[in-house]
Design an enzyme around this catalytic site. Structure first.
Site, PDB file in Angstrom:
ATOM      1  N   THR A 133       0.825  -1.218   0.000  1.00 43.67           N
ATOM      2  CA  THR A 133       0.000   0.000   0.000  1.00 43.67           C
ATOM      3  C   THR A 133       0.855   1.262   0.000  1.00 43.67           C
ATOM      4  O   THR A 133       1.919   1.315   0.613  1.00 43.67           O
ATOM      5  CB  THR A 133      -0.915  -0.006   1.242  1.00 43.67           C
ATOM      6  OG1 THR A 133      -1.644  -1.222   1.248  1.00 43.67           O
ATOM      7  CG2 THR A 133      -1.869   1.168   1.245  1.00 43.67           C
ATOM      8  N   ALA A 137      -2.070   4.654  -3.436  1.00 41.23           N
ATOM      9  CA  ALA A 137      -2.426   3.350  -4.010  1.00 41.23           C
ATOM     10  C   ALA A 137      -2.844   2.395  -2.898  1.00 41.23           C
ATOM     11  O   ALA A 137      -2.011   1.798  -2.228  1.00 41.23           O
ATOM     12  CB  ALA A 137      -1.239   2.773  -4.789  1.00 41.23           C
ATOM     13  N   SER A 139      -6.686   0.345  -2.480  1.00 40.04           N
ATOM     14  CA  SER A 139      -7.421  -0.718  -3.159  1.00 40.04           C
ATOM     15  C   SER A 139      -6.912  -0.905  -4.578  1.00 40.04           C
ATOM     16  O   SER A 139      -6.908  -2.011  -5.115  1.00 40.04           O
ATOM     17  CB  SER A 139      -8.915  -0.376  -3.194  1.00 40.04           C
ATOM     18  OG  SER A 139      -9.392  -0.203  -1.883  1.00 40.04           O
ATOM     19  N   TRP A 168       0.729   2.554   5.934  1.00 45.39           N
ATOM     20  CA  TRP A 168      -0.016   1.573   6.749  1.00 45.39           C
ATOM     21  C   TRP A 168       0.627   0.191   6.701  1.00 45.39           C
ATOM     22  O   TRP A 168      -0.053  -0.782   6.400  1.00 45.39           O
ATOM     23  CB  TRP A 168      -1.459   1.376   6.279  1.00 45.39           C
ATOM     24  CG  TRP A 168      -2.246   2.536   5.841  1.00 45.39           C
ATOM     25  CD1 TRP A 168      -2.824   2.694   4.615  1.00 45.39           C
ATOM     26  CD2 TRP A 168      -2.633   3.686   6.619  1.00 45.39           C
ATOM     27  NE1 TRP A 168      -3.515   3.872   4.570  1.00 45.39           N
ATOM     28  CE2 TRP A 168      -3.418   4.500   5.790  1.00 45.39           C
ATOM     29  CE3 TRP A 168      -2.365   4.105   7.913  1.00 45.39           C
ATOM     30  CZ2 TRP A 168      -3.954   5.697   6.226  1.00 45.39           C
ATOM     31  CZ3 TRP A 168      -2.896   5.293   8.342  1.00 45.39           C
ATOM     32  CH2 TRP A 168      -3.674   6.066   7.510  1.00 45.39           C
ATOM     33  N   ARG A 251      -6.561 -13.878   2.394  1.00 46.03           N
ATOM     34  CA  ARG A 251      -7.880 -13.395   2.785  1.00 46.03           C
ATOM     35  C   ARG A 251      -8.581 -14.414   3.681  1.00 46.03           C
ATOM     36  O   ARG A 251      -9.333 -14.050   4.583  1.00 46.03           O
ATOM     37  CB  ARG A 251      -8.703 -13.047   1.554  1.00 46.03           C
ATOM     38  CG  ARG A 251      -8.170 -11.781   0.942  1.00 46.03           C
ATOM     39  CD  ARG A 251      -8.809 -11.397  -0.363  1.00 46.03           C
ATOM     40  NE  ARG A 251      -8.275 -10.106  -0.773  1.00 46.03           N
ATOM     41  CZ  ARG A 251      -8.434  -9.587  -1.970  1.00 46.03           C
ATOM     42  NH1 ARG A 251      -9.114 -10.237  -2.888  1.00 46.03           N
ATOM     43  NH2 ARG A 251      -7.923  -8.403  -2.255  1.00 46.03           N
ATOM     44  N   GLN A 346     -23.279  -4.346  23.510  1.00 45.22           N
ATOM     45  CA  GLN A 346     -24.682  -4.119  23.873  1.00 45.22           C
ATOM     46  C   GLN A 346     -25.138  -5.150  24.906  1.00 45.22           C
ATOM     47  O   GLN A 346     -25.815  -4.819  25.879  1.00 45.22           O
ATOM     48  CB  GLN A 346     -25.544  -4.217  22.599  1.00 45.22           C
ATOM     49  CG  GLN A 346     -26.994  -3.844  22.797  1.00 45.22           C
ATOM     50  CD  GLN A 346     -27.173  -2.336  22.976  1.00 45.22           C
ATOM     51  OE1 GLN A 346     -26.256  -1.557  22.734  1.00 45.22           O
ATOM     52  NE2 GLN A 346     -28.339  -1.944  23.431  1.00 45.22           N
ATOM     53  N   GLY A 350     -23.668  -1.368  30.275  1.00 42.60           N
ATOM     54  CA  GLY A 350     -22.662  -0.381  30.681  1.00 42.60           C
ATOM     55  C   GLY A 350     -21.296  -1.015  30.879  1.00 42.60           C
ATOM     56  O   GLY A 350     -20.266  -0.405  30.584  1.00 42.60           O
ATOM     57  N   GLU A 373      -6.132  -6.174   3.869  1.00 46.42           N
ATOM     58  CA  GLU A 373      -6.154  -7.296   2.915  1.00 46.42           C
ATOM     59  C   GLU A 373      -7.336  -7.187   1.939  1.00 46.42           C
ATOM     60  O   GLU A 373      -7.879  -8.205   1.506  1.00 46.42           O
ATOM     61  CB  GLU A 373      -6.186  -8.647   3.644  1.00 46.42           C
ATOM     62  CG  GLU A 373      -4.821  -9.168   4.023  1.00 46.42           C
ATOM     63  CD  GLU A 373      -3.867  -9.230   2.824  1.00 46.42           C
ATOM     64  OE1 GLU A 373      -2.950  -8.393   2.793  1.00 46.42           O
ATOM     65  OE2 GLU A 373      -4.041 -10.087   1.946  1.00 46.42           O
TER      66      GLU A 373
HETATM   67  C1  LIG Z   1      -3.850  -1.137  10.518  1.00 47.33           C
HETATM   68  C2  LIG Z   1      -3.550  -1.364   9.070  1.00 47.33           C
HETATM   69  C3  LIG Z   1      -2.608  -2.299   8.697  1.00 47.33           C
HETATM   70  C4  LIG Z   1      -2.287  -2.492   7.350  1.00 47.33           C
HETATM   71  N1  LIG Z   1      -1.280  -3.347   7.008  1.00 47.33           N
HETATM   72  C5  LIG Z   1      -0.840  -3.367   5.718  1.00 47.33           C
HETATM   73  C6  LIG Z   1       0.334  -4.087   5.361  1.00 47.33           C
HETATM   74  O1  LIG Z   1       0.951  -4.749   6.198  1.00 47.33           O
HETATM   75  N2  LIG Z   1       0.768  -4.028   4.082  1.00 47.33           N
HETATM   76  C7  LIG Z   1       0.108  -3.327   3.120  1.00 47.33           C
HETATM   77  O2  LIG Z   1       0.566  -3.311   1.981  1.00 47.33           O
HETATM   78  N3  LIG Z   1      -1.026  -2.643   3.411  1.00 47.33           N
HETATM   79  C8  LIG Z   1      -1.500  -2.628   4.694  1.00 47.33           C
HETATM   80  N4  LIG Z   1      -2.620  -1.912   5.020  1.00 47.33           N
HETATM   81  C9  LIG Z   1      -3.313  -1.179   3.978  1.00 47.33           C
HETATM   82  C10 LIG Z   1      -4.679  -1.709   3.658  1.00 47.33           C
HETATM   83  O3  LIG Z   1      -4.597  -2.925   2.970  1.00 47.33           O
HETATM   84  C11 LIG Z   1      -5.429  -0.619   2.896  1.00 47.33           C
HETATM   85  O4  LIG Z   1      -5.737   0.389   3.837  1.00 47.33           O
HETATM   86  C12 LIG Z   1      -6.663  -1.101   2.210  1.00 47.33           C
HETATM   87  O5  LIG Z   1      -6.351  -1.946   1.146  1.00 47.33           O
HETATM   88  C13 LIG Z   1      -7.525   0.039   1.688  1.00 47.33           C
HETATM   89  O6  LIG Z   1      -6.772   0.944   0.978  1.00 47.33           O
HETATM   90  P1  LIG Z   1      -6.899   2.515   1.335  1.00 47.33           P
HETATM   91  O7  LIG Z   1      -6.707   2.657   2.790  1.00 47.33           O
HETATM   92  O8  LIG Z   1      -6.010   3.271   0.433  1.00 47.33           O
HETATM   93  O9  LIG Z   1      -8.394   2.867   1.029  1.00 47.33           O
HETATM   94  P2  LIG Z   1      -9.031   3.217  -0.398  1.00 47.33           P
HETATM   95  O10 LIG Z   1      -8.616   2.222  -1.405  1.00 47.33           O
HETATM   96  O11 LIG Z   1      -8.813   4.645  -0.701  1.00 47.33           O
HETATM   97  O12 LIG Z   1     -10.551   2.967  -0.059  1.00 47.33           O
HETATM   98  C14 LIG Z   1     -11.363   3.908   0.672  1.00 47.33           C
HETATM   99  C15 LIG Z   1     -12.814   3.444   0.585  1.00 47.33           C
HETATM  100  O13 LIG Z   1     -13.235   3.409  -0.786  1.00 47.33           O
HETATM  101  C16 LIG Z   1     -13.686   2.104  -1.149  1.00 47.33           C
HETATM  102  N5  LIG Z   1     -13.249   1.826  -2.526  1.00 47.33           N
HETATM  103  C17 LIG Z   1     -11.977   1.730  -2.975  1.00 47.33           C
HETATM  104  N6  LIG Z   1     -11.970   1.441  -4.292  1.00 47.33           N
HETATM  105  C18 LIG Z   1     -13.256   1.355  -4.697  1.00 47.33           C
HETATM  106  C19 LIG Z   1     -13.897   1.086  -5.931  1.00 47.33           C
HETATM  107  N7  LIG Z   1     -13.191   0.807  -7.029  1.00 47.33           N
HETATM  108  N8  LIG Z   1     -15.235   1.074  -5.966  1.00 47.33           N
HETATM  109  C20 LIG Z   1     -15.962   1.330  -4.861  1.00 47.33           C
HETATM  110  N9  LIG Z   1     -15.417   1.602  -3.656  1.00 47.33           N
HETATM  111  C21 LIG Z   1     -14.080   1.605  -3.560  1.00 47.33           C
HETATM  112  C22 LIG Z   1     -13.044   1.179  -0.138  1.00 47.33           C
HETATM  113  O14 LIG Z   1     -13.775  -0.010   0.032  1.00 47.33           O
HETATM  114  C23 LIG Z   1     -13.038   2.033   1.111  1.00 47.33           C
HETATM  115  O15 LIG Z   1     -14.282   1.964   1.751  1.00 47.33           O
HETATM  116  C24 LIG Z   1      -2.976  -1.747   6.365  1.00 47.33           C
HETATM  117  C25 LIG Z   1      -3.963  -0.824   6.745  1.00 47.33           C
HETATM  118  C26 LIG Z   1      -4.232  -0.615   8.066  1.00 47.33           C
HETATM  119  C27 LIG Z   1      -5.261   0.435   8.430  1.00 47.33           C
END
Ligand SMILES: Cc1cc2nc3c(=O)[nH]c(=O)nc-3n(C[C@H](O)[C@H](O)[C@H](O)COP(=O)(O)OP(=O)(O)OC[C@H]3O[C@@H](n4cnc5c(N)ncnc54)[C@H](O)[C@@H]3O)c2cc1C
Length: 562
Positions: A133, A137, A139, A168, A251, A346, A350, A373
């Site tokens: 990530t 970049a 999703s 992240w 996954r 829930q 409390g 993931e």
């Molecule tokens: C605590 C934590 C640990 C992590 N560990 C790792 C790690 O070890 N290695 C690593 O590489 N990554 C890691 N990640 C990254 C994680 O996999 C990403 O945060 C995740 O894939 C989502 O990407 P983003 O945060 O950029 O959200 P975005 O991709 O920007 O998504 C934001 C929202 O938009 C939605 N969305 C995105 N694309 C679309 C679409 N085409 N159509 C409709 N809706 C969409 C998503 O579902 C989400 O609700 C970690 C994240 C966290 C928070």
């Protein structure tokens, strides 16, 4: 269904490993310490290293035998991940991050590279991180910007200079080795970068909503030089393919995280409800309580388990990476776990809302499982797209055949809800067909909602099969046995009704809402979606939920609780 061939650990080794995890947790991670670390927002790196080192050696479960590990199967890994998640999802994430980090190696590295890097994990307990990530970049990994520029000696590539930023990254601040996805001239490519490399810095840990025991940090790479042999597989451009190869499996692991954490919360609520007296009796005897706050969640978690176990068995039987199944497992298990943890707060009133009782922490922790993931929405897209293709390719036979197989199962095992699960699949086939004729998946929303409905209807089928196997005594000997065959059959019947009802009711709303049926055609649509049969199948729901209460509390009495 035939029993999968035995692969991986033998039953005694698996039981021993699960017991060792529980003992380790009791010694090193009692509730008070978890609460303190959560409060301090601190990753217990020393404890993680003990887990992945001589004291517990949990890393060996994840490393193939030929590189010094135990060669566990996907099924073993599911049992181990569930157990770890039941203790603390942050620590579990720290352990799993090493294996996400080494997955590109396991899938794509040369033999010599595997021996070197996986050997470090198996023998030295090296911690890894998976750097995919980026700030821009998430999703959409295809839009990654980190760049790997070849260093040339004449015509020969001797190494690469990597520049970019990762966001992240679990274990980001504490790992020894990192797999970094970067754009090389030949396309996205994984590189192994070691901690301490010049130009490679780790940002301070993120202040997160949950999994505060897991270190999450951004990585900055500024002209970090690596040798040509740091390129995983030594061929550029294989990165996205390599990442794809393990999605089904990784996954599935996150699905098991949901399962473990969801049950950890629900178990606490169940135990609490047996001693909390209100209005003259324990909460566990009040239908308005159990049938809302306990049973639906136990049912969905166990449906998830059925799907996870079946998928793990299929991966172990060599059916490939099963990415769509991994997505279905992740979607249902993590969404169910999130809801279960919320209901557990829930259910404890409390007390649930205060930190001391831990369900509040578990709720914050489990929230991540619907995000990392691949988010739930990306799961919906993956599932919707794949099964849509299957429906078109087979001209509707995909779900029709699956439904017919369940009807045959119902003939031999009439107690497991296979008839209602079959109705759900027939309705799904009908829904996809109306969506095809009306060209409704031009709406992204419709495609995504189909993904969700599939993630209920298919696990309903798995649940019926699992309950039937439990009754026939043909479950894998490594299967979890929290519920007896009668309890599983009861829970399966409750879930099958819910899944079918969702497909019918939601399906009607979606088709009509997207303009796929005018009022004159509602009766035909209702027939295709089996609406009246599915409504008729709700007969017996409340008595089954009563019986489900008995099964859930019986399980708790037998020691399956937090
Ligand atoms: C605590 C934590 C640990 C992590 N560990 C790792 C790690 O070890 N290695 C690593 O590489 N990554 C890691 N990640 C990254 C994680 O996999 C990403 O945060 C995740 O894939 C989502 O990407 P983003 O945060 O950029 O959200 P975005 O991709 O920007 O998504 C934001 C929202 O938009 C939605 N969305 C995105 N694309 C679309 C679409 N085409 N159509 C409709 N809706 C969409 C998503 O579902 C989400 O609700 C970690 C994240 C966290 C928070």
């Amino acid at each position: 269904m035939s029993v999968a061939p035995v692969v991986g650990l033998d039953r005694e080794t698996l039981d021993f490993t699960l017991e060792a995890i529980r003992e380790f947790a009791a010694r090193h991670l009692p509730d008070e310490r978890l609460l303190e670390l959560d409060h301090l927002d601190e990753c217990p790196v020393d404890t993680v290293r003990l887990m992945c080192g001589e004291e517990l050696g949990i890393q060996l479960v994840f490393v193939p035998e030929e590189y010094g590990g135990m060669g566990a199967s996907a099924f073993d890994v599911y049992r181990v991940c569930e157990a770890m998640a039941g203790i603390d999802l942050g620590v579990a994430t720290s352990v799993l991050a090493t294996f996400l980090g080494t997955d590109p190696i396991t899938v794509g590295a040369t033999e010599e590279q595997k021996a070197r890097w996986l050997g470090e994990v198996a023998e030295d307990g090296a911690l890894y991180a998976y750097g995919a990530t980026e700030p821009e970049a998430g999703s959409d990994l295809g839009s990654l910007r980190t760049k790997a520029t070849p260093i040339m000696d004449g015509e020969v590539v001797t190494g690469y200079r990597i520049t970019g930023r990762k966001q992240w990254i679990s274990n980001g601040g504490v790992a020894d080795g990192y797999t970094i996805l970067a754009n090389a001239p030949g396309g996205p490519t994984w590189f192994v970068v070691k901690r301490g490399a010049e130009g490679f810095t780790q940002a301070s840990p993120e202040d997160k909503h949950g999994i505060r025991l897991s270190n999450t940090a951004a990585l900055v790479l500024e002209d970090v030089e690596v040798g040509a042999d740091a390129l995983v597989g030594e061929v550029e451009g294989q990165g996205l393919w390599q990442a794809q190869q393990v999605f089904g499996y990784t996954r599935l692991n996150v699905a098991t995280f949901g399962l473990g954490a969801g049950w950890a919360a629900l178990d606490r609520a169940i135990t609490y409800s047996t001693t909390r007296i209100q209005a003259g009796g324990p909460l566990s005897e009040k239908q308005g309580y159990t049938h809302k706050l306990i049973v639906p969640h136990a049912v969905r978690l166990e449906a998830s388990r059925a799907y996870i176990e079946e998928t793990a068995e299929r991966i172990d039987a060599g059916e490939g990476s099963l990415n769509t199944e991994g997505a279905i497992a992740k979607y249902l298990a993590t969404e169910s776990a999130n809801a279960a943890a919320d209901a557990s707060i829930q259910a404890m009133g409390g007390y649930g809302y205060t930190r001391e009782y831990l369900v509040e922490k578990i709720k914050r922790d489990v929230r991540i499982t619907t995000i990392y993931e691949g988010t739930s929405e990306i799961m919906e897209m993956t599932i919707g797209r794949d099964r849509w293709q299957q429906h078109l390719k087979t001209q509707g036979a995909y779900y029709r055949d699956a439904a017919l197989a369940l009807e045959r199962l119902h003939a031999s095992a009439p107690e497991v809800g296979a008839d209602v699960a079959a109705l759900g699949l027939h309705a799904l086939g009908g829904l996809l067909e109306w969506a095809r004729v009306g060209r409704l998946t031009r709406n992204q929303h419709i495609l995504f909602r189909l993904g969700e409905l599939i993630a209920y209807a298919e696990p309903a089928a798995s649940f019926a099969r699992r309950a039937a196997r439990a009754a026939a005594g043909t479950l894998s000997d490594k299967a979890e046995r929290g519920f007896d065959a009668e309890g599983l059959a009861t829970l399966s019947r409750v879930f099958a009704r819910e899944a079918a009802e969702r497909v019918a009711t939601e399906g009607m709303r979606l088709v009509v809402g997207a303009g796929g049926a005018d009022p004159a055609h509602l009766p035909q649509l209702a027939q295709a979606l089996r609406v009246s049969e599915i409504q008729g199948a709700q007969v017996g729901l409340i008595p089954d939920m009563d019986a489900a209460v008995a099964a859930v509390y019986r399980r708790a009495e037998h020691g399956h609780h937090a």
